[in-house]
Scaffold this motif. Structure first.
Motif, PDB file in Angstrom:
ATOM      1  N   ASP A   1      -0.483   7.584   3.578  1.00  0.00           N
ATOM      2  CA  ASP A   1       0.829   7.049   3.235  1.00  0.00           C
ATOM      3  C   ASP A   1       0.758   5.984   2.150  1.00  0.00           C
ATOM      4  O   ASP A   1       1.763   5.328   1.848  1.00  0.00           O
ATOM      5  N   PHE A   2      -0.424   5.792   1.546  1.00  0.00           N
ATOM      6  CA  PHE A   2      -0.547   4.860   0.428  1.00  0.00           C
ATOM      7  C   PHE A   2      -0.149   5.557  -0.873  1.00  0.00           C
ATOM      8  O   PHE A   2       0.102   6.760  -0.903  1.00  0.00           O
ATOM      9  N   CYS A   3      -0.095   4.798  -1.936  1.00  0.00           N
ATOM     10  CA  CYS A   3       0.465   5.281  -3.202  1.00  0.00           C
ATOM     11  C   CYS A   3      -0.418   6.352  -3.846  1.00  0.00           C
ATOM     12  O   CYS A   3      -1.614   6.451  -3.565  1.00  0.00           O
ATOM     13  N   PRO A   4       0.142   7.165  -4.742  1.00  0.00           N
ATOM     14  CA  PRO A   4      -0.620   8.240  -5.391  1.00  0.00           C
ATOM     15  C   PRO A   4      -1.859   7.750  -6.136  1.00  0.00           C
ATOM     16  O   PRO A   4      -2.866   8.471  -6.186  1.00  0.00           O
ATOM     17  N   LEU A   5      -1.813   6.547  -6.701  1.00  0.00           N
ATOM     18  CA  LEU A   5      -2.983   6.014  -7.400  1.00  0.00           C
ATOM     19  C   LEU A   5      -4.165   5.894  -6.440  1.00  0.00           C
ATOM     20  O   LEU A   5      -5.307   6.238  -6.796  1.00  0.00           O
ATOM     21  N   ILE A   6      -3.911   5.417  -5.241  1.00  0.00           N
ATOM     22  CA  ILE A   6      -4.977   5.310  -4.237  1.00  0.00           C
ATOM     23  C   ILE A   6      -5.516   6.685  -3.902  1.00  0.00           C
ATOM     24  O   ILE A   6      -6.733   6.902  -3.812  1.00  0.00           O
ATOM     25  N   HIS A   7      -4.634   7.661  -3.734  1.00  0.00           N
ATOM     26  CA  HIS A   7      -5.075   9.021  -3.418  1.00  0.00           C
ATOM     27  C   HIS A   7      -5.984   9.556  -4.520  1.00  0.00           C
ATOM     28  O   HIS A   7      -7.030  10.172  -4.232  1.00  0.00           O
ATOM     29  N   ARG A   8      -5.603   9.322  -5.776  1.00  0.00           N
ATOM     30  CA  ARG A   8      -6.409   9.861  -6.884  1.00  0.00           C
ATOM     31  C   ARG A   8      -7.785   9.202  -6.919  1.00  0.00           C
ATOM     32  O   ARG A   8      -8.791   9.866  -7.184  1.00  0.00           O
TER      33      ARG A   8
ATOM     34  N   LYS B   1     -22.213   8.496   8.598  1.00  0.00           N
ATOM     35  CA  LYS B   1     -21.696   9.348   7.540  1.00  0.00           C
ATOM     36  C   LYS B   1     -20.228   9.598   7.802  1.00  0.00           C
ATOM     37  O   LYS B   1     -19.839   9.971   8.914  1.00  0.00           O
ATOM     38  N   GLY B   2     -19.415   9.358   6.789  1.00  0.00           N
ATOM     39  CA  GLY B   2     -17.981   9.491   6.954  1.00  0.00           C
ATOM     40  C   GLY B   2     -17.461  10.842   6.497  1.00  0.00           C
ATOM     41  O   GLY B   2     -18.142  11.591   5.798  1.00  0.00           O
ATOM     42  N   SER B   3     -16.250  11.118   6.883  1.00  0.00           N
ATOM     43  CA  SER B   3     -15.571  12.343   6.485  1.00  0.00           C
ATOM     44  C   SER B   3     -14.572  12.017   5.384  1.00  0.00           C
ATOM     45  O   SER B   3     -13.727  11.123   5.547  1.00  0.00           O
ATOM     46  N   LYS B   4     -14.658  12.745   4.272  1.00  0.00           N
ATOM     47  CA  LYS B   4     -13.695  12.497   3.194  1.00  0.00           C
ATOM     48  C   LYS B   4     -12.277  12.834   3.653  1.00  0.00           C
ATOM     49  O   LYS B   4     -11.320  12.116   3.318  1.00  0.00           O
ATOM     50  N   THR B   5     -12.141  13.890   4.432  1.00  0.00           N
ATOM     51  CA  THR B   5     -10.819  14.253   4.952  1.00  0.00           C
ATOM     52  C   THR B   5     -10.242  13.129   5.799  1.00  0.00           C
ATOM     53  O   THR B   5      -9.060  12.769   5.664  1.00  0.00           O
ATOM     54  N   ALA B   6     -11.092  12.534   6.674  1.00  0.00           N
ATOM     55  CA  ALA B   6     -10.625  11.437   7.519  1.00  0.00           C
ATOM     56  C   ALA B   6     -10.262  10.221   6.679  1.00  0.00           C
ATOM     57  O   ALA B   6      -9.274   9.528   6.964  1.00  0.00           O
TER      58      ALA B   6
ATOM     59  N   GLY C   1       0.800  -1.210   0.000  1.00  0.00           N
ATOM     60  CA  GLY C   1       0.000   0.000   0.000  1.00  0.00           C
ATOM     61  C   GLY C   1       0.834   1.262   0.000  1.00  0.00           C
ATOM     62  O   GLY C   1       0.348   2.329  -0.343  1.00  0.00           O
ATOM     63  N   GLY C   2       2.121   1.134   0.332  1.00  0.00           N
ATOM     64  CA  GLY C   2       2.991   2.303   0.447  1.00  0.00           C
ATOM     65  C   GLY C   2       3.223   3.008  -0.868  1.00  0.00           C
ATOM     66  O   GLY C   2       2.704   2.637  -1.920  1.00  0.00           O
ATOM     67  N   SER C   3       4.049   4.020  -0.817  1.00  0.00           N
ATOM     68  CA  SER C   3       4.202   4.928  -1.953  1.00  0.00           C
ATOM     69  C   SER C   3       4.764   4.270  -3.205  1.00  0.00           C
ATOM     70  O   SER C   3       4.562   4.773  -4.312  1.00  0.00           O
TER      71      SER C   3
END
Length: 444
Positions: A278-285, A266-271, A84-86
Protein backbone atom coordinates in the motif's frame (compact mmCIF):
# COMPACT_ATOMS: atom_id res chain seq x y z
CA UNK A 1 52.07 14.26 29.36
CA UNK A 2 52.67 10.52 28.98
CA UNK A 3 50.29 7.77 29.96
CA UNK A 4 51.44 6.33 33.32
CA UNK A 5 49.36 3.22 32.67
CA UNK A 6 50.67 2.55 29.18
CA UNK A 7 51.89 -0.93 30.11
CA UNK A 8 48.46 -2.26 31.01
CA UNK A 9 47.67 -5.32 28.89
CA UNK A 10 44.21 -4.80 27.41
CA UNK A 11 42.37 -7.60 25.61
CA UNK A 12 39.40 -6.67 23.41
CA UNK A 13 36.88 -9.32 22.40
CA UNK A 14 35.25 -8.47 19.07
CA UNK A 15 36.40 -6.36 16.14
CA UNK A 16 33.14 -4.66 15.25
CA UNK A 17 32.55 -0.93 15.62
CA UNK A 18 33.02 -0.94 19.40
CA UNK A 19 36.07 -3.19 19.40
CA UNK A 20 37.87 -1.28 16.65
CA UNK A 21 37.06 2.06 18.29
CA UNK A 22 38.39 0.75 21.62
CA UNK A 23 41.63 -0.43 20.04
CA UNK A 24 42.24 2.83 18.21
CA UNK A 25 41.22 5.04 21.14
CA UNK A 26 43.48 3.16 23.55
CA UNK A 27 46.40 3.28 21.12
CA UNK A 28 45.98 7.02 20.63
CA UNK A 29 45.88 7.41 24.41
CA UNK A 30 49.32 5.79 24.63
CA UNK A 31 48.57 2.19 25.64
CA UNK A 32 51.21 -0.15 24.26
CA UNK A 33 49.76 -3.67 24.60
CA UNK A 34 46.32 -4.00 22.97
CA UNK A 35 45.15 -7.38 21.66
CA UNK A 36 41.95 -7.80 19.65
CA UNK A 37 40.32 -11.23 19.31
CA UNK A 38 37.85 -11.77 16.48
CA UNK A 39 36.16 -15.01 15.39
CA UNK A 40 35.97 -13.96 11.71
CA UNK A 41 38.84 -15.08 9.51
CA UNK A 42 39.18 -11.67 7.93
CA UNK A 43 37.63 -8.27 8.39
CA UNK A 44 36.02 -8.05 4.98
CA UNK A 45 33.31 -5.81 6.35
CA UNK A 46 29.75 -6.13 5.12
CA UNK A 47 26.52 -4.40 5.99
CA UNK A 48 24.40 -1.59 4.71
CA UNK A 49 24.32 2.17 5.13
CA UNK A 50 25.00 4.04 8.33
CA UNK A 51 24.41 7.58 9.51
CA UNK A 52 27.42 9.33 11.02
CA UNK A 53 26.35 12.07 13.40
CA UNK A 54 28.58 14.88 14.72
CA UNK A 55 29.08 13.25 18.12
CA UNK A 56 30.69 10.33 16.30
CA UNK A 57 32.58 12.55 13.86
CA UNK A 58 34.14 14.52 16.70
CA UNK A 59 35.66 11.35 18.16
CA UNK A 60 36.82 10.02 14.79
CA UNK A 61 38.48 13.37 14.10
CA UNK A 62 40.49 13.11 17.32
CA UNK A 63 41.47 9.59 16.33
CA UNK A 64 42.81 10.87 13.01
CA UNK A 65 40.50 8.94 10.70
CA UNK A 66 37.65 11.39 10.07
CA UNK A 67 38.98 12.88 6.83
CA UNK A 68 39.62 9.47 5.26
CA UNK A 69 36.07 8.46 6.07
CA UNK A 70 34.46 11.76 5.06
CA UNK A 71 35.92 11.44 1.56
CA UNK A 72 33.67 8.40 1.02
CA UNK A 73 30.52 9.83 2.62
CA UNK A 74 27.72 12.23 1.75
CA UNK A 75 27.05 15.33 3.85
CA UNK A 76 23.32 15.43 4.55
CA UNK A 77 21.72 18.82 3.90
CA UNK A 78 18.10 17.91 4.58
CA UNK A 79 15.63 15.20 5.45
CA UNK A 80 12.22 14.63 3.92
CA UNK A 81 9.57 12.74 5.90
CA UNK A 82 6.82 11.45 3.67
CA UNK A 83 3.57 9.51 3.83
CA UNK A 84 4.21 5.94 2.80
CA UNK A 85 0.78 5.74 1.17
CA UNK A 86 -0.01 6.05 -2.49
CA UNK A 87 0.13 9.86 -2.61
CA UNK A 88 3.77 10.07 -1.37
CA UNK A 89 2.96 13.48 0.17
CA UNK A 90 5.62 15.23 2.21
CA UNK A 91 4.81 15.54 5.90
CA UNK A 92 7.89 17.57 6.76
CA UNK A 93 11.09 18.89 5.23
CA UNK A 94 13.83 19.57 7.77
CA UNK A 95 16.87 21.62 6.82
CA UNK A 96 20.07 20.13 8.23
CA UNK A 97 22.57 22.48 6.57
CA UNK A 98 23.24 24.15 9.93
CA UNK A 99 24.59 20.98 11.55
CA UNK A 100 28.29 21.44 10.76
CA UNK A 101 28.45 25.10 11.80
CA UNK A 102 26.55 24.33 15.00
CA UNK A 103 28.25 21.11 16.10
CA UNK A 104 31.68 21.41 14.40
CA UNK A 105 31.15 18.29 12.27
CA UNK A 106 28.57 17.46 9.59
CA UNK A 107 25.87 14.84 9.66
CA UNK A 108 27.00 12.31 7.06
CA UNK A 109 25.74 9.06 5.58
CA UNK A 110 27.98 6.29 4.35
CA UNK A 111 28.52 2.56 4.13
CA UNK A 112 29.12 0.60 7.31
CA UNK A 113 32.09 -1.08 5.66
CA UNK A 114 33.68 2.33 5.09
CA UNK A 115 33.42 3.23 8.77
CA UNK A 116 34.71 -0.13 10.02
CA UNK A 117 37.33 -0.39 7.30
CA UNK A 118 38.70 3.09 7.98
CA UNK A 119 39.05 2.39 11.70
CA UNK A 120 40.67 -0.98 10.96
CA UNK A 121 43.25 0.54 8.60
CA UNK A 122 44.14 3.15 11.21
CA UNK A 123 44.41 0.44 13.88
CA UNK A 124 46.89 -1.42 11.71
CA UNK A 125 49.09 1.68 11.68
CA UNK A 126 49.43 1.42 15.46
CA UNK A 127 52.31 -0.79 16.63
CA UNK A 128 50.51 -1.38 19.92
CA UNK A 129 47.46 -3.07 18.34
CA UNK A 130 47.58 -6.78 17.50
CA UNK A 131 44.75 -8.67 15.81
CA UNK A 132 44.03 -12.35 16.43
CA UNK A 133 41.59 -13.31 13.70
CA UNK A 134 39.81 -16.66 13.37
CA UNK A 135 39.94 -16.77 17.17
CA UNK A 136 36.81 -16.91 19.25
CA UNK A 137 36.59 -16.05 22.93
CA UNK A 138 34.95 -18.76 24.96
CA UNK A 139 34.83 -19.33 28.69
CA UNK A 140 35.83 -16.44 30.94
CA UNK A 141 38.09 -18.14 33.47
CA UNK A 142 38.44 -15.16 35.80
CA UNK A 143 36.97 -11.68 36.09
CA UNK A 144 39.51 -10.53 38.69
CA UNK A 145 42.08 -9.82 39.96
CA UNK A 146 43.73 -10.88 36.70
CA UNK A 147 40.96 -11.49 34.18
CA UNK A 148 41.34 -14.28 31.65
CA UNK A 149 39.41 -16.20 29.02
CA UNK A 150 39.87 -19.19 26.74
CA UNK A 151 40.75 -18.26 23.16
CA UNK A 152 39.95 -20.89 20.54
CA UNK A 153 41.66 -20.50 17.15
CA UNK A 154 39.80 -22.00 14.22
CA UNK A 155 42.88 -24.05 13.39
CA UNK A 156 44.73 -24.84 16.57
CA UNK A 157 44.42 -25.70 20.21
CA UNK A 158 42.59 -23.45 22.69
CA UNK A 159 44.71 -21.43 25.09
CA UNK A 160 44.18 -19.11 28.03
CA UNK A 161 44.58 -15.35 27.61
CA UNK A 162 45.39 -13.29 30.70
CA UNK A 163 45.23 -9.51 30.72
CA UNK A 164 44.93 -6.57 33.08
CA UNK A 165 41.65 -5.50 31.44
CA UNK A 166 39.17 -7.31 29.21
CA UNK A 167 36.75 -5.24 27.13
CA UNK A 168 33.86 -7.29 25.74
CA UNK A 169 32.69 -5.73 22.49
CA UNK A 170 31.10 -8.97 21.32
CA UNK A 171 27.68 -7.65 20.40
CA UNK A 172 24.11 -8.35 21.45
CA UNK A 173 24.85 -12.09 21.52
CA UNK A 174 27.74 -11.41 23.92
CA UNK A 175 29.01 -14.57 25.58
CA UNK A 176 30.95 -12.48 28.09
CA UNK A 177 27.79 -10.67 29.19
CA UNK A 178 26.00 -13.97 29.67
CA UNK A 179 28.81 -15.31 31.86
CA UNK A 180 29.12 -12.06 33.79
CA UNK A 181 25.41 -11.93 34.60
CA UNK A 182 25.35 -15.59 35.56
CA UNK A 183 28.22 -15.12 37.99
CA UNK A 184 26.51 -12.07 39.49
CA UNK A 185 23.14 -13.85 39.74
CA UNK A 186 21.45 -11.34 37.44
CA UNK A 187 18.63 -12.36 35.12
CA UNK A 188 18.55 -10.17 32.02
CA UNK A 189 17.46 -11.28 28.60
CA UNK A 190 17.33 -10.21 24.98
CA UNK A 191 13.94 -8.66 24.23
CA UNK A 192 12.02 -9.60 21.10
CA UNK A 193 10.82 -6.29 19.60
CA UNK A 194 8.51 -8.10 17.16
CA UNK A 195 10.13 -5.99 14.46
CA UNK A 196 12.31 -6.98 11.54
CA UNK A 197 14.16 -5.10 8.82
CA UNK A 198 15.22 -5.44 5.22
CA UNK A 199 18.58 -3.93 4.27
CA UNK A 200 18.70 -3.02 0.59
CA UNK A 201 21.51 -1.61 -1.57
CA UNK A 202 20.50 -0.44 -5.04
CA UNK A 203 23.14 0.34 -7.66
CA UNK A 204 23.16 3.66 -9.50
CA UNK A 205 23.11 1.94 -12.88
CA UNK A 206 19.85 0.21 -11.94
CA UNK A 207 18.22 3.50 -10.93
CA UNK A 208 19.48 6.04 -13.44
CA UNK A 209 16.84 5.39 -16.11
CA UNK A 210 14.05 6.31 -13.70
CA UNK A 211 13.92 10.12 -13.20
CA UNK A 212 12.44 9.90 -9.68
CA UNK A 213 15.03 7.37 -8.56
CA UNK A 214 17.85 9.33 -10.15
CA UNK A 215 16.79 12.42 -8.23
CA UNK A 216 16.88 10.47 -4.97
CA UNK A 217 20.39 9.11 -5.45
CA UNK A 218 21.72 12.48 -6.62
CA UNK A 219 20.45 14.47 -3.63
CA UNK A 220 22.22 15.05 -0.30
CA UNK A 221 19.06 14.05 1.48
CA UNK A 222 17.73 11.39 3.81
CA UNK A 223 14.16 10.38 2.97
CA UNK A 224 11.82 8.50 5.29
CA UNK A 225 8.47 7.06 4.18
CA UNK A 226 6.21 6.17 7.10
CA UNK A 227 3.09 4.04 7.42
CA UNK A 228 1.26 1.94 9.98
CA UNK A 229 3.80 -0.31 11.78
CA UNK A 230 6.25 0.17 8.91
CA UNK A 231 8.69 2.65 7.45
CA UNK A 232 11.59 2.95 5.03
CA UNK A 233 14.56 5.26 5.35
CA UNK A 234 16.91 5.83 2.43
CA UNK A 235 19.97 7.81 1.35
CA UNK A 236 22.92 7.63 -1.08
CA UNK A 237 26.24 6.10 0.03
CA UNK A 238 29.64 5.23 -1.47
CA UNK A 239 29.97 8.53 -3.31
CA UNK A 240 26.39 8.18 -4.53
CA UNK A 241 27.07 4.96 -6.40
CA UNK A 242 24.65 3.07 -4.13
CA UNK A 243 21.25 3.95 -2.72
CA UNK A 244 20.77 2.46 0.73
CA UNK A 245 17.27 1.55 1.90
CA UNK A 246 16.53 0.26 5.39
CA UNK A 247 13.04 -0.82 6.38
CA UNK A 248 11.29 -1.66 9.61
CA UNK A 249 8.17 -3.82 9.66
CA UNK A 250 6.41 -6.39 11.88
CA UNK A 251 8.31 -9.66 12.21
CA UNK A 252 5.69 -11.80 10.51
CA UNK A 253 7.91 -14.89 10.42
CA UNK A 254 8.85 -14.67 14.06
CA UNK A 255 12.15 -16.21 12.93
CA UNK A 256 10.56 -19.38 14.28
CA UNK A 257 12.62 -21.71 12.10
CA UNK A 258 15.92 -20.29 13.32
CA UNK A 259 17.65 -20.57 16.69
CA UNK A 260 17.30 -17.59 19.03
CA UNK A 261 20.87 -16.49 18.35
CA UNK A 262 20.19 -16.02 14.65
CA UNK A 263 19.83 -12.47 13.37
CA UNK A 264 19.06 -13.05 9.72
CA UNK A 265 17.03 -15.29 7.51
CA UNK A 266 16.65 -15.49 3.76
CA UNK A 267 13.69 -13.34 2.86
CA UNK A 268 10.99 -13.67 0.26
CA UNK A 269 10.76 -10.92 -2.35
CA UNK A 270 7.03 -11.58 -2.66
CA UNK A 271 6.60 -11.14 1.11
CA UNK A 272 8.68 -7.95 1.02
CA UNK A 273 6.55 -6.48 -1.77
CA UNK A 274 3.36 -7.53 0.03
CA UNK A 275 4.56 -5.83 3.24
CA UNK A 276 4.74 -2.47 1.44
CA UNK A 277 1.96 -3.09 -1.08
CA UNK A 278 0.00 0.00 0.00
CA UNK A 279 3.03 2.30 -0.27
CA UNK A 280 3.61 4.62 -3.22
CA UNK A 281 4.59 3.41 -6.73
CA UNK A 282 8.13 4.77 -6.31
CA UNK A 283 8.68 2.40 -3.39
CA UNK A 284 7.30 -0.50 -5.43
CA UNK A 285 9.68 0.25 -8.30
CA UNK A 286 12.68 0.41 -6.01
CA UNK A 287 11.83 -2.79 -4.16
CA UNK A 288 11.28 -4.56 -7.48
CA UNK A 289 14.92 -3.87 -8.33
CA UNK A 290 16.11 -6.12 -5.51
CA UNK A 291 17.26 -9.51 -6.90
CA UNK A 292 15.31 -12.42 -5.41
CA UNK A 293 18.43 -14.09 -4.02
CA UNK A 294 19.49 -10.91 -2.19
CA UNK A 295 16.41 -10.49 0.01
CA UNK A 296 17.50 -10.93 3.62
CA UNK A 297 15.54 -10.06 6.72
CA UNK A 298 17.10 -8.96 10.00
CA UNK A 299 15.53 -9.50 13.39
CA UNK A 300 15.59 -6.36 15.55
CA UNK A 301 16.43 -7.14 19.15
CA UNK A 302 17.22 -5.07 22.21
CA UNK A 303 18.15 -6.02 25.77
CA UNK A 304 16.79 -5.33 29.21
CA UNK A 305 18.70 -2.64 31.08
CA UNK A 306 21.66 -4.15 32.88
CA UNK A 307 22.32 -3.20 36.51
CA UNK A 308 26.05 -3.22 35.80
CA UNK A 309 28.42 -3.24 32.85
CA UNK A 310 31.49 -4.05 34.93
CA UNK A 311 32.60 -7.06 36.94
CA UNK A 312 36.12 -7.12 38.29
CA UNK A 313 38.41 -5.94 35.51
CA UNK A 314 36.02 -6.86 32.71
CA UNK A 315 33.73 -4.29 31.07
CA UNK A 316 31.01 -4.54 28.43
CA UNK A 317 31.02 -2.24 25.40
CA UNK A 318 28.46 -1.22 22.77
CA UNK A 319 25.71 -3.69 21.85
CA UNK A 320 26.93 -6.05 24.55
CA UNK A 321 25.37 -3.68 27.10
CA UNK A 322 23.11 -1.17 25.31
CA UNK A 323 21.75 -2.46 21.97
CA UNK A 324 19.18 -0.16 20.43
CA UNK A 325 16.60 0.09 17.71
CA UNK A 326 17.95 1.98 14.68
CA UNK A 327 15.50 4.89 14.73
CA UNK A 328 17.92 7.48 16.19
CA UNK A 329 20.88 6.26 14.11
CA UNK A 330 23.06 6.15 17.22
CA UNK A 331 24.00 2.48 17.68
CA UNK A 332 27.54 2.67 16.33
CA UNK A 333 28.02 6.20 17.67
CA UNK A 334 27.28 5.06 21.21
CA UNK A 335 29.76 2.19 20.96
CA UNK A 336 32.38 4.67 19.75
CA UNK A 337 31.53 6.99 22.66
CA UNK A 338 32.08 4.03 25.00
CA UNK A 339 35.55 3.54 23.51
CA UNK A 340 36.52 7.19 23.88
CA UNK A 341 35.54 7.23 27.55
CA UNK A 342 37.29 3.93 28.30
CA UNK A 343 40.56 5.25 26.91
CA UNK A 344 40.34 8.32 29.15
CA UNK A 345 39.45 6.55 32.38
CA UNK A 346 42.06 3.82 32.00
CA UNK A 347 44.79 6.33 31.21
CA UNK A 348 43.87 8.38 34.28
CA UNK A 349 43.62 5.51 36.72
CA UNK A 350 45.84 6.40 39.71
CA UNK A 351 47.25 2.88 39.72
CA UNK A 352 47.58 -0.28 37.64
CA UNK A 353 46.50 -2.60 40.44
CA UNK A 354 43.20 -4.49 40.00
CA UNK A 355 41.28 -2.34 42.48
CA UNK A 356 42.28 0.92 40.77
CA UNK A 357 41.43 -0.48 37.35
CA UNK A 358 38.04 -1.72 38.58
CA UNK A 359 37.20 1.69 40.00
CA UNK A 360 38.21 3.32 36.72
CA UNK A 361 35.96 0.96 34.78
CA UNK A 362 33.10 1.83 37.11
CA UNK A 363 33.71 5.51 36.32
CA UNK A 364 33.28 4.58 32.64
CA UNK A 365 29.98 2.92 33.44
CA UNK A 366 28.81 5.91 35.49
CA UNK A 367 29.62 8.36 32.69
CA UNK A 368 28.09 6.32 29.89
CA UNK A 369 25.19 4.35 31.29
CA UNK A 370 22.43 6.93 31.68
CA UNK A 371 23.16 8.62 28.35
CA UNK A 372 23.24 5.35 26.43
CA UNK A 373 19.99 4.07 27.95
CA UNK A 374 18.28 7.43 27.44
CA UNK A 375 18.97 7.15 23.72
CA UNK A 376 17.82 3.51 23.68
CA UNK A 377 14.49 4.61 25.19
CA UNK A 378 14.19 7.57 22.83
CA UNK A 379 14.73 5.33 19.80
CA UNK A 380 11.98 2.98 21.02
CA UNK A 381 9.60 5.91 21.58
CA UNK A 382 10.34 7.28 18.11
CA UNK A 383 9.50 3.89 16.62
CA UNK A 384 6.03 3.99 18.18
CA UNK A 385 5.39 7.52 16.90
CA UNK A 386 6.50 6.74 13.35
CA UNK A 387 4.40 3.57 13.10
CA UNK A 388 1.01 4.91 14.22
CA UNK A 389 -2.09 3.64 12.46
CA UNK A 390 -5.25 5.61 11.76
CA UNK A 391 -6.68 7.31 14.83
CA UNK A 392 -6.37 10.30 17.14
CA UNK A 393 -2.69 9.75 17.94
CA UNK A 394 -1.74 9.73 14.24
CA UNK A 395 -3.86 12.82 13.60
CA UNK A 396 -2.04 14.64 16.40
CA UNK A 397 1.34 13.52 15.07
CA UNK A 398 0.49 14.72 11.58
CA UNK A 399 -0.61 18.09 12.99
CA UNK A 400 2.88 18.36 14.51
CA UNK A 401 4.38 17.62 11.12
CA UNK A 402 2.12 20.27 9.56
CA UNK A 403 3.20 22.84 12.16
CA UNK A 404 6.79 22.30 11.08
CA UNK A 405 5.99 23.87 7.72
CA UNK A 406 5.47 27.11 9.68
CA UNK A 407 8.64 26.42 11.69
CA UNK A 408 6.62 25.64 14.80
CA UNK A 409 7.02 22.85 17.31
CA UNK A 410 9.09 19.69 17.60
CA UNK A 411 9.71 17.04 14.97
CA UNK A 412 7.87 13.79 15.78
CA UNK A 413 10.68 11.92 13.99
CA UNK A 414 13.08 12.47 16.87
CA UNK A 415 16.41 12.10 15.07
CA UNK A 416 15.46 15.15 12.97
CA UNK A 417 14.30 17.27 15.93
CA UNK A 418 16.65 20.17 16.74
CA UNK A 419 16.34 19.81 20.51
CA UNK A 420 17.06 16.09 20.39
CA UNK A 421 19.97 16.78 18.05
CA UNK A 422 21.32 19.33 20.50
CA UNK A 423 21.21 16.80 23.33
CA UNK A 424 22.94 14.13 21.25
CA UNK A 425 25.31 16.05 18.98
CA UNK A 426 26.66 18.68 21.40
CA UNK A 427 27.73 16.03 23.91
CA UNK A 428 31.53 15.64 24.06
CA UNK A 429 31.89 12.36 25.91
CA UNK A 430 35.68 12.47 26.04
CA UNK A 431 35.71 15.93 27.58
CA UNK A 432 33.09 14.86 30.11
CA UNK A 433 35.37 11.98 31.11
CA UNK A 434 38.41 14.25 31.39
CA UNK A 435 36.55 16.83 33.47
CA UNK A 436 34.75 14.43 35.81
CA UNK A 437 37.17 11.54 36.31
CA UNK A 438 38.86 12.64 39.52
CA UNK A 439 35.60 13.49 41.27
CA UNK A 440 33.86 10.31 40.21
CA UNK A 441 36.82 8.08 40.98
CA UNK A 442 36.97 9.44 44.52
CA UNK A 443 33.38 8.30 45.07
CA UNK A 444 33.98 4.71 43.92
Amino acid sequence: MGNPNSQLHIAIIGAGMGGLACALSLAKEGFEHIDVYESASNLGFVGAGIQLAPNMGRILDRLGCFNDLAAKCTNVSATSIRQGGSDDSELAHVDLSYIKSTYSHPHMVGHRSDLAGTMYEHCKLQKSVNFFLSTSAEEVKSFSPRPSFIARPRHGEPYEVQADVILAADGIKSTVRAQMLKELGIDAEIIDTNQAAYRIMLKREDMENDPEMLQLINEDRVTRWIGEKRHLIAYPVSNKSIYNISTTQPDQKGFAAAPSATYTTKGSKTAMLDTFSDFCPLIHRMLNLVPDREVCEWKLRVHTRLPTWVHGNVALVGDACHPTLPHLNQGAAQAIEDAAVLAVVLSRSPGQDPDSVNKSLRVYEHIRKERAYTLVDLAAASSKTLHLGEGAAKEERDKQFEALKQNKGAVPDKWADSEVQKMIYSHDCRQVAVDSFDELYAKM
